[in-house]
Design a protein around this motif. Structure first.
Motif, PDB file in Angstrom:
ATOM      1  N   PRO A  79      37.991  48.651  32.248  1.00 40.28           N
ATOM      2  CA  PRO A  79      38.632  49.797  31.581  1.00 40.28           C
ATOM      3  C   PRO A  79      39.517  50.602  32.534  1.00 40.28           C
ATOM      4  CG  PRO A  79      36.350  50.305  32.075  1.00 40.28           C
ATOM      5  CD  PRO A  79      36.553  48.863  32.461  1.00 40.28           C
ATOM      6  N   VAL A  80      40.650  51.044  32.006  1.00 41.61           N
ATOM      7  CA  VAL A  80      41.571  51.893  32.758  1.00 41.61           C
ATOM      8  C   VAL A  80      41.590  53.268  32.105  1.00 41.61           C
ATOM      9  CG1 VAL A  80      43.947  52.250  33.503  1.00 41.61           C
ATOM     10  CG2 VAL A  80      43.007  49.941  33.432  1.00 41.61           C
ATOM     11  N   TYR A  81      41.267  54.288  32.870  1.00 41.10           N
ATOM     12  CA  TYR A  81      41.304  55.666  32.378  1.00 41.10           C
ATOM     13  C   TYR A  81      42.650  56.255  32.784  1.00 41.10           C
ATOM     14  CZ  TYR A  81      36.306  54.975  31.753  1.00 41.10           C
ATOM     15  OH  TYR A  81      35.080  54.488  31.365  1.00 41.10           O
ATOM     16  N   ARG A  82      43.635  56.100  31.903  1.00 42.65           N
ATOM     17  CA  ARG A  82      45.000  56.482  32.251  1.00 42.65           C
ATOM     18  C   ARG A  82      45.143  57.994  32.372  1.00 42.65           C
ATOM     19  NH1 ARG A  82      48.505  52.589  28.252  1.00 42.65           N
ATOM     20  NH2 ARG A  82      47.647  53.990  26.701  1.00 42.65           N
ATOM     21  N   ASN A  83      45.988  58.387  33.337  1.00 42.49           N
ATOM     22  CA  ASN A  83      46.315  59.798  33.550  1.00 42.49           C
ATOM     23  C   ASN A  83      45.082  60.639  33.881  1.00 42.49           C
ATOM     24  OD1 ASN A  83      49.072  59.246  32.846  1.00 42.49           O
ATOM     25  ND2 ASN A  83      48.474  59.337  30.688  1.00 42.49           N
ATOM     26  N   THR A  84      44.089  60.026  34.547  1.00 44.53           N
ATOM     27  CA  THR A  84      42.906  60.762  34.971  1.00 44.53           C
ATOM     28  C   THR A  84      42.589  60.374  36.406  1.00 44.53           C
ATOM     29  OG1 THR A  84      41.199  59.125  34.435  1.00 44.53           O
ATOM     30  CG2 THR A  84      41.999  60.503  32.617  1.00 44.53           C
ATOM     31  N   GLY A  85      41.696  61.133  37.013  1.00 46.57           N
ATOM     32  CA  GLY A  85      41.267  60.829  38.362  1.00 46.57           C
ATOM     33  C   GLY A  85      40.470  59.547  38.464  1.00 46.57           C
ATOM     34  N   ARG A  86      40.033  59.013  37.306  1.00 45.10           N
ATOM     35  CA  ARG A  86      39.233  57.788  37.307  1.00 45.10           C
ATOM     36  C   ARG A  86      40.089  56.525  37.310  1.00 45.10           C
ATOM     37  NH1 ARG A  86      34.600  57.939  32.894  1.00 45.10           N
ATOM     38  NH2 ARG A  86      34.003  56.095  34.104  1.00 45.10           N
ATOM     39  N   ALA A  87      41.413  56.666  37.278  1.00 43.72           N
ATOM     40  CA  ALA A  87      42.283  55.493  37.272  1.00 43.72           C
ATOM     41  C   ALA A  87      42.052  54.631  38.508  1.00 43.72           C
ATOM     42  CB  ALA A  87      43.746  55.923  37.186  1.00 43.72           C
ATOM     43  N   VAL A  88      41.709  55.262  39.627  1.00 44.86           N
ATOM     44  CA  VAL A  88      41.477  54.513  40.861  1.00 44.86           C
ATOM     45  C   VAL A  88      40.273  53.589  40.731  1.00 44.86           C
ATOM     46  CG1 VAL A  88      39.993  56.250  41.961  1.00 44.86           C
ATOM     47  CG2 VAL A  88      41.395  54.735  43.380  1.00 44.86           C
ATOM     48  N   ASP A  89      39.327  53.905  39.829  1.00 43.15           N
ATOM     49  CA  ASP A  89      38.172  53.044  39.635  1.00 43.15           C
ATOM     50  C   ASP A  89      38.596  51.667  39.141  1.00 43.15           C
ATOM     51  OD1 ASP A  89      36.601  55.167  40.373  1.00 43.15           O
ATOM     52  OD2 ASP A  89      36.009  55.707  38.334  1.00 43.15           O
ATOM     53  N   ALA A  90      39.584  51.622  38.256  1.00 41.66           N
ATOM     54  CA  ALA A  90      40.068  50.347  37.732  1.00 41.66           C
ATOM     55  C   ALA A  90      40.703  49.522  38.845  1.00 41.66           C
ATOM     56  CB  ALA A  90      41.066  50.584  36.603  1.00 41.66           C
ATOM     57  N   TYR A  91      41.479  50.191  39.710  1.00 42.83           N
ATOM     58  CA  TYR A  91      42.104  49.499  40.837  1.00 42.83           C
ATOM     59  C   TYR A  91      41.034  48.878  41.735  1.00 42.83           C
ATOM     60  CZ  TYR A  91      44.115  49.079  45.510  1.00 42.83           C
ATOM     61  OH  TYR A  91      44.473  48.622  46.758  1.00 42.83           O
ATOM     62  N   ARG A  92      40.018  49.643  42.066  1.00 43.97           N
ATOM     63  CA  ARG A  92      38.957  49.137  42.931  1.00 43.97           C
ATOM     64  C   ARG A  92      38.216  47.976  42.269  1.00 43.97           C
ATOM     65  NH1 ARG A  92      36.782  55.174  44.456  1.00 43.97           N
ATOM     66  NH2 ARG A  92      38.296  55.643  46.114  1.00 43.97           N
ATOM     67  N   ALA A  93      37.968  48.098  40.962  1.00 46.25           N
ATOM     68  CA  ALA A  93      37.282  47.032  40.238  1.00 46.25           C
ATOM     69  C   ALA A  93      38.127  45.768  40.197  1.00 46.25           C
ATOM     70  CB  ALA A  93      36.938  47.485  38.821  1.00 46.25           C
ATOM     71  N   ALA A  94      39.442  45.931  40.033  1.00 47.62           N
ATOM     72  CA  ALA A  94      40.337  44.776  39.985  1.00 47.62           C
ATOM     73  C   ALA A  94      40.392  44.078  41.340  1.00 47.62           C
ATOM     74  CB  ALA A  94      41.727  45.215  39.554  1.00 47.62           C
ATOM     75  N   VAL A  95      40.483  44.852  42.422  1.00 46.29           N
ATOM     76  CA  VAL A  95      40.497  44.276  43.771  1.00 46.29           C
ATOM     77  C   VAL A  95      39.193  43.517  44.018  1.00 46.29           C
ATOM     78  CG1 VAL A  95      40.418  44.839  46.228  1.00 46.29           C
ATOM     79  CG2 VAL A  95      42.137  45.901  44.766  1.00 46.29           C
ATOM     80  N   ALA A  96      38.081  44.120  43.630  1.00 47.04           N
ATOM     81  CA  ALA A  96      36.792  43.456  43.820  1.00 47.04           C
ATOM     82  C   ALA A  96      36.716  42.158  43.022  1.00 47.04           C
ATOM     83  CB  ALA A  96      35.661  44.396  43.404  1.00 47.04           C
ATOM     84  N   ALA A  97      37.257  42.165  41.792  1.00 45.71           N
ATOM     85  CA  ALA A  97      37.224  40.961  40.960  1.00 45.71           C
ATOM     86  C   ALA A  97      38.047  39.836  41.593  1.00 45.71           C
ATOM     87  CB  ALA A  97      37.753  41.285  39.559  1.00 45.71           C
ATOM     88  N   VAL A  98      39.235  40.167  42.107  1.00 49.49           N
ATOM     89  CA  VAL A  98      40.058  39.153  42.780  1.00 49.49           C
ATOM     90  C   VAL A  98      39.317  38.601  43.996  1.00 49.49           C
ATOM     91  CG1 VAL A  98      42.168  38.776  44.111  1.00 49.49           C
ATOM     92  CG2 VAL A  98      42.266  40.055  41.969  1.00 49.49           C
ATOM     93  N   GLU A  99      38.711  39.487  44.773  1.00 52.09           N
ATOM     94  CA  GLU A  99      37.990  39.049  45.971  1.00 52.09           C
ATOM     95  C   GLU A  99      36.777  38.194  45.627  1.00 52.09           C
ATOM     96  OE1 GLU A  99      37.328  42.772  47.932  1.00 52.09           O
ATOM     97  OE2 GLU A  99      39.259  42.693  48.985  1.00 52.09           O
ATOM     98  N   GLU A 100      36.270  38.339  44.398  1.00 53.38           N
ATOM     99  CA  GLU A 100      35.163  37.500  43.931  1.00 53.38           C
ATOM    100  C   GLU A 100      35.646  36.161  43.380  1.00 53.38           C
ATOM    101  OE1 GLU A 100      33.228  39.890  41.026  1.00 53.38           O
ATOM    102  OE2 GLU A 100      32.543  41.388  42.472  1.00 53.38           O
ATOM    103  N   GLY A 101      36.961  35.960  43.396  1.00 59.99           N
ATOM    104  CA  GLY A 101      37.517  34.693  42.929  1.00 59.99           C
ATOM    105  C   GLY A 101      37.915  34.671  41.474  1.00 59.99           C
ATOM    106  N   LYS A 102      37.986  35.837  40.826  1.00 66.42           N
ATOM    107  CA  LYS A 102      38.340  35.905  39.412  1.00 66.42           C
ATOM    108  C   LYS A 102      39.852  36.038  39.218  1.00 66.42           C
ATOM    109  CE  LYS A 102      33.960  38.050  38.049  1.00 66.42           C
ATOM    110  NZ  LYS A 102      33.314  39.265  37.487  1.00 66.42           N
ATOM    111  N   CYS A 103      40.269  35.704  38.015  1.00 63.37           N
ATOM    112  CA  CYS A 103      41.652  35.937  37.599  1.00 63.37           C
ATOM    113  C   CYS A 103      41.707  37.298  36.903  1.00 63.37           C
ATOM    114  CB  CYS A 103      42.108  34.843  36.636  1.00 63.37           C
ATOM    115  SG  CYS A 103      43.618  35.245  35.733  1.00 63.37           S
ATOM    116  N   VAL A 104      42.533  38.190  37.408  1.00 64.76           N
ATOM    117  CA  VAL A 104      42.675  39.519  36.828  1.00 64.76           C
ATOM    118  C   VAL A 104      44.037  39.606  36.126  1.00 64.76           C
ATOM    119  CG1 VAL A 104      42.892  41.986  37.320  1.00 64.76           C
ATOM    120  CG2 VAL A 104      41.157  40.622  38.492  1.00 64.76           C
ATOM    121  N   GLY A 105      44.004  39.924  34.840  1.00 61.69           N
ATOM    122  CA  GLY A 105      45.228  40.071  34.059  1.00 61.69           C
ATOM    123  C   GLY A 105      45.692  41.513  34.041  1.00 61.69           C
TER     124      GLY A 105
END
Length: 236
Positions: A79-105
């Motif tokens: 989930p992406v919380y747009r226009n909020t301070g929680r938007a960075v959580d999505a970025y961190r989750a996406a980076v972690a998913a890529v590092e785990e070998g997943k495909c992130v769309g």
């Protein structure tokens, strides 16, 4: 997605191309254009059929929609919380998913295109940030046909006759010369511009047409960042 696949098989015809450009192992980012509210489903179908299911960055409100929300939560989407301070959580989750070998769309436009001809707009920097942080491949993908099922911002689907969904993946975008540079605004804009240009090239091939020389820029035109701007007077 396994639940929806039989339905999509019955309701659509498919023209899948470019799967040879999808990495067979390791994490990567895949960046499709966005032309219809149904294209996340048709694009996920393409990725699933080619053995690399995508974990999408999607706006948080979708996770609260009855039935659909349960599907995306069950598929471990991000989930992406747009226009909020929680938007960075999505970025961190996406980076972690890529590092785990997943495909992130990631939809680099971050919303349905507002271009009158449905060409890709000026992109946001999210996909570039993830790619530069992880140094993973970025595969540009164009899709055409979902808008015939459901036009942008329409609520009336047209399922029959069956529509052909065209999806074309292109070669990974070369960002290697940017890896060792600071991730400042200039570098992120350059990386994003390359990604959008690659997506547009694939879409030109699918459509057999040439995109406009100048990319549509909603921000420069004073349009709201999301939503159906045509309800409030149309394009400036």
């Amino acid at each position: 997605m396994w639940i929806l696949r039989p339905l999509l098989m019955a309701l659509t015809k498919r023209d899948w191309r470019g799967a040879e450009h999808l990495p067979t192992s390791g994490g990567f980012v895949v960046t499709p254009n966005h032309i219809s509210h149904v294209d996340p489903l048709t694009f996920a179908h393409f990725m699933l059929d080619n053995g690399r299911p995508a974990y999408f960055l999607g706006k948080e409100s979708v996770f609260r929609v009855p039935v659909v929300g349960a599907i995306v939560r069950g598929a471990q989407q991000i989930p992406v919380y747009r226009n909020t301070g929680r938007a960075v959580d999505a970025y961190r989750a996406a980076v972690a998913a890529v590092e785990e070998g997943k495909c992130v769309g990631v939809y680099p436009e971050a919303t349905l295109t507002r271009d009158p001809g449905l060409w890709p707009m000026v992109g946001k920097t999210g996909a570039a940030r993830i790619a530069l942080a992880t140094r993973c491949p970025v595969v540009p993908v164009a899709q055409w046909g979902p808008q015939e099922i459901l036009a942008p911002y329409s609520k009336r689907p047209h399922l029959l006759p069956r529509k052909t969904i065209h999806v074309l993946a292109g070669p990974p975008v070369d960002l290697s010369d940017l890896y060792d540079r600071p991730q400042d605004a200039e570098v992120l804009r350059e990386a994003t511009a390359r990604i959008m240009a690659a997506i547009t090239t694939q879409l030109e091939q699918l459509r057999g047409e040439q995109a406009p020389a100048v990319r549509f820029d909603a921000r420069a035109l004073g349009l709201p960042p999301t939503g159906n701007f045509r309800k409030k007077g149309g394009r400036p």
